[in-house]
Design an enzyme around this catalytic site. Structure first.
Site, PDB file in Angstrom:
ATOM      1  N   ILE A   1      -7.314   0.556  -1.846  1.00 13.47           N
ATOM      2  CA  ILE A   1      -6.191  -0.201  -2.415  1.00 13.47           C
ATOM      3  C   ILE A   1      -6.349  -1.597  -1.818  1.00 13.47           C
ATOM      4  O   ILE A   1      -6.110  -1.812  -0.640  1.00 13.47           O
ATOM      5  CB  ILE A   1      -4.829   0.423  -2.063  1.00 13.47           C
ATOM      6  CG1 ILE A   1      -4.732   1.841  -2.634  1.00 13.47           C
ATOM      7  CG2 ILE A   1      -3.699  -0.464  -2.593  1.00 13.47           C
ATOM      8  CD1 ILE A   1      -3.454   2.587  -2.276  1.00 13.47           C
ATOM      9  N   PRO A   2      -6.806  -2.563  -2.638  1.00 15.19           N
ATOM     10  CA  PRO A   2      -7.336  -3.836  -2.119  1.00 15.19           C
ATOM     11  C   PRO A   2      -6.302  -4.848  -1.647  1.00 15.19           C
ATOM     12  O   PRO A   2      -6.148  -5.923  -2.220  1.00 15.19           O
ATOM     13  CB  PRO A   2      -8.137  -4.364  -3.307  1.00 15.19           C
ATOM     14  CG  PRO A   2      -7.404  -3.839  -4.497  1.00 15.19           C
ATOM     15  CD  PRO A   2      -6.930  -2.471  -4.088  1.00 15.19           C
ATOM     16  N   CYS A   3      -5.640  -4.561  -0.542  1.00 13.03           N
ATOM     17  CA  CYS A   3      -4.671  -5.505   0.027  1.00 13.03           C
ATOM     18  C   CYS A   3      -5.368  -6.758   0.561  1.00 13.03           C
ATOM     19  O   CYS A   3      -4.722  -7.794   0.721  1.00 13.03           O
ATOM     20  CB  CYS A   3      -3.832  -4.840   1.102  1.00 13.03           C
ATOM     21  SG  CYS A   3      -4.781  -4.084   2.433  1.00 13.03           S
ATOM     22  N   HIS A   4      -6.678  -6.675   0.787  1.00 11.79           N
ATOM     23  CA  HIS A   4      -7.412  -7.861   1.255  1.00 11.79           C
ATOM     24  C   HIS A   4      -7.457  -8.948   0.182  1.00 11.79           C
ATOM     25  O   HIS A   4      -7.748 -10.093   0.491  1.00 11.79           O
ATOM     26  CB  HIS A   4      -8.835  -7.483   1.699  1.00 11.79           C
ATOM     27  CG  HIS A   4      -9.689  -6.929   0.607  1.00 11.79           C
ATOM     28  ND1 HIS A   4      -9.626  -5.600   0.217  1.00 11.79           N
ATOM     29  CD2 HIS A   4     -10.602  -7.521  -0.190  1.00 11.79           C
ATOM     30  CE1 HIS A   4     -10.489  -5.400  -0.764  1.00 11.79           C
ATOM     31  NE2 HIS A   4     -11.087  -6.555  -1.037  1.00 11.79           N
ATOM     32  N   ARG A   5      -7.147  -8.620  -1.059  1.00 13.53           N
ATOM     33  CA  ARG A   5      -7.143  -9.601  -2.153  1.00 13.53           C
ATOM     34  C   ARG A   5      -5.826 -10.349  -2.258  1.00 13.53           C
ATOM     35  O   ARG A   5      -5.650 -11.165  -3.166  1.00 13.53           O
ATOM     36  CB  ARG A   5      -7.454  -8.897  -3.477  1.00 13.53           C
ATOM     37  CG  ARG A   5      -8.845  -8.318  -3.520  1.00 13.53           C
ATOM     38  CD  ARG A   5      -9.149  -7.655  -4.847  1.00 13.53           C
ATOM     39  NE  ARG A   5     -10.414  -6.933  -4.752  1.00 13.53           N
ATOM     40  CZ  ARG A   5     -10.722  -5.858  -5.461  1.00 13.53           C
ATOM     41  NH1 ARG A   5      -9.854  -5.372  -6.340  1.00 13.53           N
ATOM     42  NH2 ARG A   5     -11.883  -5.256  -5.301  1.00 13.53           N
TER      43      ARG A   5
END
Length: 156
Positions: A122-126
């Site tokens: 789940i790409p929270c780094h984006r």
């Protein structure tokens, strides 16, 4: 019982956990509650590792894994929105708040991102700050910058 297995990756050792054939957690460190898990590489954990290695090599742009984060309903709403951010792109915390029709929730979105139990998948780094700043990341800013750069370079 929840199961966990650790893998060596380009960004360090990662622990992935699952329950009922769904990914529930990804840790960038050995979790303190490791004794709550059975250390066993299940088929779903093996598939998660394969996809993660391909992603970190720039050869996978979308994860296809059963995910089941154990979070509140508002957190689930935010995490589902994060999964809509395209590979190689970013959104701001306020973009996410607006997308879920909660325009005053920018700070809450940041807190939910910080507690994302399944980062990377789940790409929270984006998610970044409105002013272009990186914000935070559970694995640290250097890893967040590495992931964003890797995605931009392999998305060209």
């Amino acid at each position: 019982m929840k199961k966990i297995y650790n893998y060596k990756t380009q960004i360090g050792e990662i622990f992935i956990a699952e329950a009922d054939n769904c990914i529930t957690n990804l840790y960038f460190y050995k979790p303190e509650n490791i004794n709550d898990f059975a250390v066993e590489e299940t088929p779903v954990l093996k598939q998660a590792k394969i996809q993660l290695i391909k992603y970190l090599s720039g050869n996978l742009k979308f994860f296809n894994l059963p995910l089941n984060p154990q979070v509140s309903q508002i957190s689930k709403t935010v995490l589902k929105q994060l999964q809509k951010i395209p590979y190689g792109k970013t959104n701001s915390y306020s973009d996410i708040a607006n997308a879920i029709n909660k325009p005053t929730y920018s700070r809450a979105v940041g807190m939910i991102c910080g507690k994302n139990p399944i980062p990377l998948f789940i790409p929270c780094h984006r998610v970044i700050c409105s002013n272009g700043g990186l914000g935070g990341f559970s694995a640290g800013i250097k890893i967040k910058q590495y992931l964003l750069n890797m995605e931009k370079e392999t998305n060209a």
